[in-house]
Write a protein that holds these residues in place. Sequence first.
Motif, PDB file in Angstrom:
ATOM      1  N   ALA A 162       0.854  -1.186   0.000  1.00  0.00           N
ATOM      2  CA  ALA A 162       0.000   0.000   0.000  1.00  0.00           C
ATOM      3  C   ALA A 162       0.888   1.233   0.000  1.00  0.00           C
ATOM      4  O   ALA A 162       1.904   1.274   0.695  1.00  0.00           O
ATOM      5  CB  ALA A 162      -0.908   0.003   1.223  1.00  0.00           C
ATOM      6  N   LEU A 163       0.498   2.215  -0.794  1.00  0.00           N
ATOM      7  CA  LEU A 163       1.214   3.488  -0.884  1.00  0.00           C
ATOM      8  C   LEU A 163       0.308   4.609  -0.401  1.00  0.00           C
ATOM      9  O   LEU A 163      -0.874   4.632  -0.724  1.00  0.00           O
ATOM     10  CB  LEU A 163       1.623   3.786  -2.324  1.00  0.00           C
ATOM     11  N   THR A 164       0.877   5.532   0.362  1.00  0.00           N
ATOM     12  CA  THR A 164       0.139   6.703   0.818  1.00  0.00           C
ATOM     13  C   THR A 164       1.084   7.896   0.790  1.00  0.00           C
ATOM     14  O   THR A 164       2.218   7.797   1.227  1.00  0.00           O
ATOM     15  CB  THR A 164      -0.371   6.504   2.258  1.00  0.00           C
ATOM     16  N   THR A 165       0.607   9.001   0.278  1.00  0.00           N
ATOM     17  CA  THR A 165       1.417  10.215   0.265  1.00  0.00           C
ATOM     18  C   THR A 165       0.917  11.180   1.324  1.00  0.00           C
ATOM     19  O   THR A 165      -0.240  11.125   1.748  1.00  0.00           O
ATOM     20  CB  THR A 165       1.360  10.907  -1.113  1.00  0.00           C
ATOM     21  N   TYR A 166       1.801  12.073   1.742  1.00  0.00           N
ATOM     22  CA  TYR A 166       1.434  13.091   2.723  1.00  0.00           C
ATOM     23  C   TYR A 166       2.302  14.323   2.533  1.00  0.00           C
ATOM     24  O   TYR A 166       3.412  14.243   2.009  1.00  0.00           O
ATOM     25  CB  TYR A 166       1.540  12.556   4.156  1.00  0.00           C
ATOM     26  N   ASP A 167       1.754  15.465   2.944  1.00  0.00           N
ATOM     27  CA  ASP A 167       2.499  16.729   2.901  1.00  0.00           C
ATOM     28  C   ASP A 167       3.456  16.767   4.080  1.00  0.00           C
ATOM     29  O   ASP A 167       3.062  16.547   5.221  1.00  0.00           O
ATOM     30  CB  ASP A 167       1.554  17.925   2.988  1.00  0.00           C
ATOM     31  N   ARG A 168       4.676  17.054   3.771  1.00  0.00           N
ATOM     32  CA  ARG A 168       5.690  17.154   4.818  1.00  0.00           C
ATOM     33  C   ARG A 168       5.946  18.633   5.053  1.00  0.00           C
ATOM     34  O   ARG A 168       6.597  19.304   4.261  1.00  0.00           O
ATOM     35  CB  ARG A 168       6.962  16.446   4.363  1.00  0.00           C
ATOM     36  N   GLY A 169       5.426  19.148   6.150  1.00  0.00           N
ATOM     37  CA  GLY A 169       5.591  20.564   6.454  1.00  0.00           C
ATOM     38  C   GLY A 169       6.974  20.873   6.987  1.00  0.00           C
ATOM     39  O   GLY A 169       7.821  19.988   7.167  1.00  0.00           O
ATOM     40  N   LEU A 170       7.195  22.140   7.255  1.00  0.00           N
ATOM     41  CA  LEU A 170       8.492  22.559   7.779  1.00  0.00           C
ATOM     42  C   LEU A 170       8.608  22.340   9.279  1.00  0.00           C
ATOM     43  O   LEU A 170       9.706  22.306   9.818  1.00  0.00           O
ATOM     44  CB  LEU A 170       8.728  24.038   7.441  1.00  0.00           C
ATOM     45  N   GLN A 171       7.478  22.181   9.966  1.00  0.00           N
ATOM     46  CA  GLN A 171       7.517  21.920  11.400  1.00  0.00           C
ATOM     47  C   GLN A 171       7.806  20.440  11.633  1.00  0.00           C
ATOM     48  O   GLN A 171       7.174  19.566  11.041  1.00  0.00           O
ATOM     49  CB  GLN A 171       6.195  22.295  12.048  1.00  0.00           C
ATOM     50  N   ARG A 172       8.751  20.174  12.474  1.00  0.00           N
ATOM     51  CA  ARG A 172       9.211  18.802  12.694  1.00  0.00           C
ATOM     52  C   ARG A 172       8.115  17.900  13.258  1.00  0.00           C
ATOM     53  O   ARG A 172       7.893  16.794  12.772  1.00  0.00           O
ATOM     54  CB  ARG A 172      10.415  18.803  13.631  1.00  0.00           C
ATOM     55  N   PHE A 173       7.410  18.361  14.296  1.00  0.00           N
ATOM     56  CA  PHE A 173       6.368  17.535  14.893  1.00  0.00           C
ATOM     57  C   PHE A 173       5.241  17.262  13.905  1.00  0.00           C
ATOM     58  O   PHE A 173       4.723  16.150  13.832  1.00  0.00           O
ATOM     59  CB  PHE A 173       5.789  18.191  16.154  1.00  0.00           C
TER      60      PHE A 173
END
Length: 176
Positions: free
Chosen positions: A132-143
């Motif tokens: 299974a593949l899932t994408t997500y937005d990786r923001g600049l905030q680490r947490f």
Amino acid sequence: MSSSDRMFRRAAFALIAIAPMFALGGCFTPLYAPDATGVSSMATKLSAVTVDPSDSRIGVQLRNALSFNLTGGGAPAAPVYEVRVAVTSSVESSIIDAETAKPQIDTVRLTGNYTLKNIATGEIVLSGRQFALTTYDRGLQRFAAVRAQRDAENRAATVLAEQIKTQLSIHFARQG
């Protein structure tokens, strides 16, 4: 050739094309359809499958989702089969910001190698691999980036559990 002859030929052709659908209509049975008693035999077979516990966070997510999918949230039946799933996870950066050289979109890939074992005989009756593949937005905030990755892994585990359930259902349907 008159127009009535053409209409007759079209009607005859349509009848010939549709006749096999009516002839084969009784041959198809939906996978999760209930039998004469009102109980789905597939649901009964799937609820007799127990899921081997896992020690990783993603493995536990997958186990919980798969257990729920197999039993429908109800109490499991007496186990006849045991399914074991070995899960591997990887994260790849799909899109990288040209200015900052930091990833913006990441993709989580879960791969599950599963085996279905008959508990009484110890024989492995089915094995396979699903992913299974899932994408997500990786923001600049680490947490926020860590939490987004965890949520993407959870979504991928749910998809992987559904795929494994489908493969088990196909196996049981072929058995009869």
